[in-house]
Design an enzyme around this catalytic site. Structure first.
Site, PDB file in Angstrom:
ATOM      1  CD  GLU A 270      -2.746  -0.858   2.611  1.00  0.00           C
ATOM      2  OE1 GLU A 270      -2.382  -0.111   3.542  1.00  0.00           O
ATOM      3  OE2 GLU A 270      -3.569  -1.753   2.754  1.00  0.00           O
ATOM      4  CB  CYS A 345      -1.201  34.551  12.900  1.00  0.00           C
ATOM      5  SG  CYS A 345      -0.947  35.692  14.217  1.00  0.00           S
TER       6      CYS A 345
HETATM    7  N1  LLP Z   1      -1.542   2.132   4.359  1.00  0.00           N
HETATM    8  C1  LLP Z   1      -2.011   2.614   5.522  1.00  0.00           C
HETATM    9  C2  LLP Z   1      -2.981   1.828   6.280  1.00  0.00           C
HETATM   10  C3  LLP Z   1      -1.578   3.863   5.996  1.00  0.00           C
HETATM   11  O1  LLP Z   1      -2.041   4.325   7.148  1.00  0.00           O
HETATM   12  C4  LLP Z   1      -0.645   4.615   5.224  1.00  0.00           C
HETATM   13  C5  LLP Z   1      -0.186   5.924   5.700  1.00  0.00           C
HETATM   14  C6  LLP Z   1      -0.197   4.072   4.013  1.00  0.00           C
HETATM   15  C7  LLP Z   1      -0.650   2.824   3.615  1.00  0.00           C
HETATM   16  C8  LLP Z   1       0.755   4.789   3.112  1.00  0.00           C
HETATM   17  O2  LLP Z   1       1.988   5.026   3.689  1.00  0.00           O
HETATM   18  P1  LLP Z   1       3.193   5.648   2.823  1.00  0.00           P
HETATM   19  O3  LLP Z   1       3.571   4.638   1.766  1.00  0.00           O
HETATM   20  O4  LLP Z   1       2.707   6.900   2.219  1.00  0.00           O
HETATM   21  O5  LLP Z   1       4.268   5.874   3.794  1.00  0.00           O
HETATM   22  N2  LLP Z   1       1.281  12.592   6.953  1.00  0.00           N
HETATM   23  C9  LLP Z   1       2.507  11.853   7.169  1.00  0.00           C
HETATM   24  C10 LLP Z   1       2.371  10.411   6.754  1.00  0.00           C
HETATM   25  C11 LLP Z   1       1.198   9.689   7.392  1.00  0.00           C
HETATM   26  C12 LLP Z   1       0.995   8.307   6.870  1.00  0.00           C
HETATM   27  C13 LLP Z   1      -0.279   7.731   7.337  1.00  0.00           C
HETATM   28  N3  LLP Z   1      -0.544   6.432   6.817  1.00  0.00           N
HETATM   29  C14 LLP Z   1       3.644  12.560   6.446  1.00  0.00           C
HETATM   30  O6  LLP Z   1       3.405  13.619   5.875  1.00  0.00           O
HETATM   31  O7  LLP Z   1       4.778  12.101   6.486  1.00  0.00           O
END
Ligand code: LLP
Length: 416
Positions: A270, A345
């Site tokens: 994912e 701000c």
């Molecule tokens: N699958 C699930 C169940 C997830 O919760 C997430 C991300 C992903 C896949 C995808 O993960 P990735 O491949 O993008 O690392 N806002 C944070 C990242 C939060 C990720 C939340 N879940 C940031 O800006 O670094």
């Protein structure tokens, strides 16, 4: 690397100054080729067995980006009714969406069930709720594999310090609830956390999940989650995530499992960030430069409402300066330590602190790299600011507006 923008010809011959003037700043700009390329890479991580990559669309749900995912042949995971609806709007059929929810209402769960979207439940309570509204149904369960990883404690989603998943010691209760409601558990999934460059924790979690998988009979799929990292320090020559050796290690583990399990369920992952982060930048305008107590502040319109990652996780984003449409060279002599901030701000509204950047002038553009993931999707209207527009540099070199800037009328509409 001297300049990512020049090295990959990010704007494909278009002048970023002209783009900024035409669409205004702050502005998200995406490059279709890069996004396609990264999505194709994740689609090919496992080739020896049935395998699907689900693009984790919380990263970026712009419709055009979802359509790229659809056309490249990756599936998608959704975390909310909104994400399911966006994926459907982009043309994803139900069986290419996987609803990986957390603490949701019966109504939201019902939306997935009524639309035949496969659901993963991440607690015993939610599994029971699913059973109550869909007796005899099919579902997956999210397991906490006991190992987490991530660039910040706020994005580690497995292990002992997180709200996610069902712990291994509760697996017998999964079977009890499934029996009570006549549910068929067709898949298991996990997500260790977001952003690893060293695959070791992910692979350790793969071992754990595969060991746990043997307790389930006739699984149709096992989903290992996302988290593949990208080099946020590319201007300092940080290396890319080594996808090909990762893919070999990963496959070896699947080989052993398949031998013992007797069959190969569909394997899934994912990834979110890996697919889109490097394919997006933000163009922002420098509106003021000043010295405060010996610190040089570069004041821009890229506030924490536009990109929250630096203030939320202290995340690093490389920044290039564009003057008169050209990337300013990072000559040793012209580099100076500056703090780049936005127009919100809050003192925490800082894109980078004490960063060596080449000489910046009023009205220059800042180009914030690697902003395609968790950029626009985490925007807010804090300080009652409008959400930015998004444009795509298409494969044929044309520039296409893919989401218009919010207007004050859009804001006032909620009060009608
Ligand atoms: N699958 C699930 C169940 C997830 O919760 C997430 C991300 C992903 C896949 C995808 O993960 P990735 O491949 O993008 O690392 N806002 C944070 C990242 C939060 C990720 C939340 N879940 C940031 O800006 O670094």
């Amino acid at each position: 690397m001297e300049s990512f923008i020049n090295e990959v010809d990010f704007f494909k011959g278009n002048n970023p100054e002209e783009i900024a003037r035409e669409y205004g700043t702050p502005l998200y700009v995406y490059n279709e080729d890069i996004i396609r390329d990264r999505m194709m890479r994740v689609a090919g991580v496992i080739t020896a067995y049935p395998y699907r990559a689900n693009y984790s669309c919380k990263t970026n749900t712009n419709l055009e980006i979802l359509k790229i995912a659809l056309s490249v042949g990756v599936n998608a995971d959704a975390m909310s009714e909104g994400e399911m609806r966006m994926l459907q709007k982009a043309g994803f059929p139900s069986d290419r969406i996987f609803y990986v929810c957390n603490n949701v209402s019966a109504d939201e769960m019902r939306y997935a069930i009524e639309n035949n979207i496969p659901v993963s439940l991440d607690s015993l309570d939610q599994l029971r709720l699913f059973g109550e509204i869909n007796r005899g149904g099919r579902c997956a369960v999210r397991i906490n594999p006991g190992v987490g990883a991530g660039h910040h404690e706020k994005v580690v989603t497995a292990g002992k310090k997180t709200k996610f998943g069902i712990a291994e010691e509760d697996i017998d209760s999964i079977f009890d609830i499934a029996k009570e409601y006549d549910l068929k558990i067709i898949g298991i999934n996990q997500h260790v956390g977001s952003l690893f460059m060293d695959p070791a924790p992910f692979l350790a979690a793969v071992d754990n999940l595969l060991r746990i998988a043997k307790k389930f009979e006739n699984l149709e799929f096992i989903d290992f989650g996302g988290g593949y990292g990208i080099p946020y320090h590319k201007l300092d020559d940080e290396k890319e995530f080594d996808m090909s050796s990762f893919s070999k290690e990963f496959t070896k583990k699947l080989d052993e499992f398949v031998k013992e399990y007797g069959s190969a369920p569909m394997f899934k992952s994912e990834p979110g960030r890996y697919c889109v982060a490097e394919g997006g930048v933000i163009l922002g305008r420098v509106h003021s430069i000043k010295q405060n107590s010996g610190v040089k502040y570069i004041g821009t319109d890229v506030g924490m409402n536009v990109l929250v990652r630096p203030s939320m996780y202290d995340s690093w984003h490389d920044i290039e300066i564009i003057s008169d449409g050209k990337v300013v060279a990072r000559d040793k002599d012209s580099m100076e330590k500056v703090t780049v901030c936005g127009n919100i701000c809050e003192s925490g509204d800082v894109l980078c602190k004490d960063r060596e950047l080449p000489g910046v002038k009023d009205n220059d553009l800042v180009c914030v790299l690697d902003a395609g993931a968790y950029g626009y999707s985490m925007c807010s209207s804090y300080n009652t600011r409008l959400r930015p527009a998004e444009v795509m540099i298409c494969s044929d070199g044309s520039v296409k507006l893919i989401r218009r800037r919010e207007t004050f009328e859009d804001m006032f509409r909620l009060y009608e």
